[in-house]
Scaffold this motif. Structure first.
Motif, PDB file in Angstrom:
ATOM      1  N   ILE A  59      48.455  -6.371  65.668  1.00  0.00           N
ATOM      2  CA  ILE A  59      47.251  -7.206  65.703  1.00  0.00           C
ATOM      3  C   ILE A  59      47.078  -7.843  64.328  1.00  0.00           C
ATOM      4  O   ILE A  59      46.749  -7.169  63.351  1.00  0.00           O
ATOM      5  CB  ILE A  59      46.007  -6.377  66.073  1.00  0.00           C
TER       6      ILE A  59
ATOM      7  N   ARG B   7      43.742 -12.484  64.210  1.00  0.00           N
ATOM      8  CA  ARG B   7      43.060 -11.960  65.399  1.00  0.00           C
ATOM      9  C   ARG B   7      41.863 -11.100  64.994  1.00  0.00           C
ATOM     10  O   ARG B   7      40.813 -11.141  65.629  1.00  0.00           O
ATOM     11  CB  ARG B   7      44.027 -11.147  66.267  1.00  0.00           C
ATOM     12  N   ILE B   8      42.031 -10.329  63.937  1.00  0.00           N
ATOM     13  CA  ILE B   8      40.947  -9.453  63.477  1.00  0.00           C
ATOM     14  C   ILE B   8      39.758 -10.276  62.980  1.00  0.00           C
ATOM     15  O   ILE B   8      38.601  -9.896  63.196  1.00  0.00           O
ATOM     16  CB  ILE B   8      41.470  -8.496  62.393  1.00  0.00           C
TER      17      ILE B   8
ATOM     18  N   THR C  50      35.791 -11.896  68.737  1.00  0.00           N
ATOM     19  CA  THR C  50      36.191 -10.545  69.144  1.00  0.00           C
ATOM     20  C   THR C  50      35.615  -9.524  68.176  1.00  0.00           C
ATOM     21  O   THR C  50      34.842  -9.841  67.278  1.00  0.00           O
ATOM     22  CB  THR C  50      37.725 -10.439  69.220  1.00  0.00           C
TER      23      THR C  50
ATOM     24  N   SER D  70      37.229  -3.992  70.719  1.00  0.00           N
ATOM     25  CA  SER D  70      37.981  -4.716  71.743  1.00  0.00           C
ATOM     26  C   SER D  70      39.437  -4.879  71.334  1.00  0.00           C
ATOM     27  O   SER D  70      40.343  -4.753  72.170  1.00  0.00           O
ATOM     28  CB  SER D  70      37.351  -6.090  71.987  1.00  0.00           C
ATOM     29  N   LEU D  71      39.672  -5.158  70.054  1.00  0.00           N
ATOM     30  CA  LEU D  71      41.044  -5.320  69.592  1.00  0.00           C
ATOM     31  C   LEU D  71      41.824  -4.016  69.673  1.00  0.00           C
ATOM     32  O   LEU D  71      43.033  -4.026  69.937  1.00  0.00           O
ATOM     33  CB  LEU D  71      41.054  -5.849  68.158  1.00  0.00           C
TER      34      LEU D  71
ATOM     35  N   GLU E 191      42.852  -3.738  73.186  1.00  0.00           N
ATOM     36  CA  GLU E 191      43.948  -4.669  73.443  1.00  0.00           C
ATOM     37  C   GLU E 191      45.258  -4.167  72.861  1.00  0.00           C
ATOM     38  O   GLU E 191      46.324  -4.296  73.484  1.00  0.00           O
ATOM     39  CB  GLU E 191      43.611  -6.041  72.863  1.00  0.00           C
TER      40      GLU E 191
END
Length: 239
Positions: free
Chosen positions: A69, A73-74, A79, A83-84, A87
């Motif tokens: 990740i 994305r972080i 988000t 949630s990450l 995922e």
């Protein structure tokens, strides 16, 4: 089915650092394939982790899935880390799981049952990136129906999860080593955690010399806000 029936274990490393990615790993293997000296990765030396990871990757009856990740994305405002983390586990599991598998995961939520449900739905849903898969596993296209159990501290209770913990930590350390080389001109990165003085010194030095945060930093973390604010205050004082 119970966690003792699990053939897949998953865990993540690097949820809390201010530098570098978070990494999740999943291991699908028979119990006999897991090395006897496997343990929660935090209890193992770097050399022991590397040795266990190499042993797991060399075995034909072990499948390894890795999900990385990125900091982008972080830092996405759409988000959050809970949630990450879901995922990441789902992507890693989807890389190796087969329909009907029992999975045990190290819970990344205060609610074990909620984390298990969200990971199960993630693996079973459409659109999951299959991540970085080694040695087998089925495609995540269309989703895979699995039975997921989640427990806090599962890496200390289940060898499959400890194996996943070790693989996640080894990959996370490799990512940090690569960043160390990339940003060598600005000094050592340290562990990447906000509490590490070496990490904070690296951020201060980089911001002082460039005026911005390095790409490897999680800009949404309060540590980065503190470093930027301190640099701005220092500039004003000099002015």
């Amino acid at each position: 089915m119970t966690p003792e029936d699990a053939v897949v274990g998953s865990d993540e490393a690097g949820k809390g650092p201010v530098l570098g990615p978070m990494v999740a790993a999943a291991v699908r293997a028979p119990a006999a394939a897991i090395p006897d000296d496997v343990d929660d990765s935090k209890r193992l030396s770097p050399g022991k982790r590397e040795s266990i990871a190499e042993t797991l990757r060399e075995r034909e009856d072990v499948a390894v899935g890795i999900a990385v990740i990125s900091t982008d994305r972080i830092d996405d405002p759409e988000t959050d880390m809970n949630s990450l983390t879901v995922e990441a586990h789902a992507e890693a599991i989807a890389a190796v799981a087969r329909a009907g598998d029992v999975v045990v995961a190290d819970a990344g939520d205060v609610s074990e049952s909620r984390f298990a449900r969200r990971v199960r739905e993630g693996v079973g849903g459409d659109g999951i990136d299959s991540g970085d898969c080694s040695r087998g596993g089925e495609s995540a296209a269309g989703g895979i129906a699995v039975d997921v159990h989640a427990e806090h501290g599962a890496d200390a209770s289940y060898p499959l999860v400890a194996a996943a913990s070790t693989l996640a930590k080894v990959r996370r350390d490799a990512e940090i080593d690569a960043l160390e080389a990339e940003f060598a001109d600005y000094g050592p990165l340290g562990s990447g955690y906000p509490s590490d003085p070496t990490t904070r010194d690296f951020l201060r030095r980089y911001v002082s010399e460039t005026g911005d945060l390095p790409a490897c930093a999680r800009a949404s973390w309060s540590t980065c806000d503190d470093v930027l604010a301190a640099a701005e205050q220092s500039a004003l004082s000099e002015f």
